[in-house]
Design a protein around this motif. Structure first.
Motif, PDB file in Angstrom:
ATOM      1  N   ILE A 282      59.217 -20.440  -1.321  1.00 24.86           N
ATOM      2  CA  ILE A 282      58.125 -20.438  -0.355  1.00 24.86           C
ATOM      3  C   ILE A 282      58.396 -21.535   0.660  1.00 24.86           C
ATOM      4  N   ARG A 283      58.148 -21.269   1.929  1.00 29.10           N
ATOM      5  CA  ARG A 283      58.301 -22.293   2.965  1.00 29.10           C
ATOM      6  C   ARG A 283      56.958 -22.574   3.632  1.00 29.10           C
ATOM      7  N   LYS A 284      56.675 -23.838   3.822  1.00 33.82           N
ATOM      8  CA  LYS A 284      55.444 -24.228   4.501  1.00 33.82           C
ATOM      9  C   LYS A 284      55.380 -23.562   5.879  1.00 33.82           C
ATOM     10  N   GLY A 285      54.211 -22.983   6.188  1.00 36.69           N
ATOM     11  CA  GLY A 285      54.008 -22.365   7.496  1.00 36.69           C
ATOM     12  C   GLY A 285      54.351 -20.897   7.566  1.00 36.69           C
ATOM     13  N   ASP A 286      55.099 -20.378   6.553  1.00 41.35           N
ATOM     14  CA  ASP A 286      55.427 -18.954   6.556  1.00 41.35           C
ATOM     15  C   ASP A 286      54.184 -18.136   6.212  1.00 41.35           C
ATOM     16  N   PRO A 287      54.106 -16.909   6.720  1.00 41.53           N
ATOM     17  CA  PRO A 287      52.959 -16.048   6.399  1.00 41.53           C
ATOM     18  C   PRO A 287      52.846 -15.806   4.893  1.00 41.53           C
ATOM     19  N   VAL A 288      51.624 -15.788   4.396  1.00 34.57           N
ATOM     20  CA  VAL A 288      51.381 -15.554   2.975  1.00 34.57           C
ATOM     21  C   VAL A 288      51.523 -14.062   2.696  1.00 34.57           C
ATOM     22  N   THR A 289      52.580 -13.705   1.972  1.00 36.41           N
ATOM     23  CA  THR A 289      52.842 -12.296   1.666  1.00 36.41           C
ATOM     24  C   THR A 289      52.988 -12.026   0.178  1.00 36.41           C
TER      25      THR A 289
END
Length: 230
Positions: free
Chosen positions: A43-50
């Motif tokens: 998971i990367r900070k700022g990426d859309p939650v999918t």
């Protein structure tokens, strides 16, 4: 009480493996088993939650990167656990922090829709997720409540230790502005400036071009100061 809570956390987490083994067929067909190598970001900070990730094997480190460009590691998550549940259940658009594989990690990747479908299909699973999430969040709420009643200088010390986190360096440089610090600890810039002056006078911090610096020795002394205050 603390020992009891640790035992409960372990119990809740171990249940996740049992739920994974007995996942409903309709959910299993939609779950994707993935492997991440050390250094890869789940998971990367700022990426859309999918997605939500059910961590079956391995360990991840949780970190945050700030506008200054500095990166702070503040937690390690060991399997079995679940990643991304907080963002999904609170309907956030982006992930709040980066989760990077420390060791080889095996996960079940579930889309947010699949995760909700599993919770709706299995009440026991839904309850366990709620309990695990509450167990994760309680220490944070307890700590935040305690910190708000500390004198402003001690709140500043606590803030500095939190910002250093697990960063391993001989000299830590804080690039955060005084207003941001004040907002985070719930006080004014004037009070922060007074606190900075007191800590510098006591030899607990240094200043370089207006930025707060903390050596290894100073970090240890700040931690001792906070321990005495408790």
């Amino acid at each position: 009480m603390k020992k009891t809570r640790i035992i409960r956390e372990r119990s809740f987490s171990m249940d996740l493996l049992q739920f994974a083994e007995h996942m409903p067929d309709a959910i299993r067909r939609r779950a994707v088993r993935r492997t991440f190598q050390p250094g890869e970001a789940l998971i990367r900070k700022g990426d859309p939650v999918t997605h939500v990730y059910l961590l079956l094997e391995g360990a991840t480190r949780v970190s945050n990167e700030f506008e200054s460009g500095q990166r702070y590691t503040f937690a390690q998550i060991d399997a079995p656990d679940i990643l991304g549940d907080l963002e999904v259940l609170s309907h956030q658009e982006c992930y709040a922090a980066t989760n990077e594989a420390l060791t080889e990690c095996t996960v079940y990747a579930l889309t947010t829709g699949t995760f909700y479908a599993w919770m709706r299909a299995d009440n026991a699973f839904a309850i366990r997720i709620a309990e695990l999430l509450a167990t994760k969040m309680y220490p944070t709420s307890d700590e935040n409540g305690r910190i708000k009643f500390l004198p402003s200088v001690l709140r500043l010390e606590n803030y500095l230790l939190r910002r250093i986190g697990a960063v391993d360096t001989d000299l830590f440089v804080l690039h955060t502005g005084r207003q941001e610090i004040a907002d985070d600890i719930g006080t004014s810039v004037k009070t922060v400036n007074r606190g900075v002056a007191k800590l510098k006078e006591a030899g607990l911090i240094g200043l370089s071009h207006g930025k707060i610096t903390i050596s290894r020795e100073q970090k240890a002394r700040i931690a001792e100061d906070l321990t005495r205050a408790e």
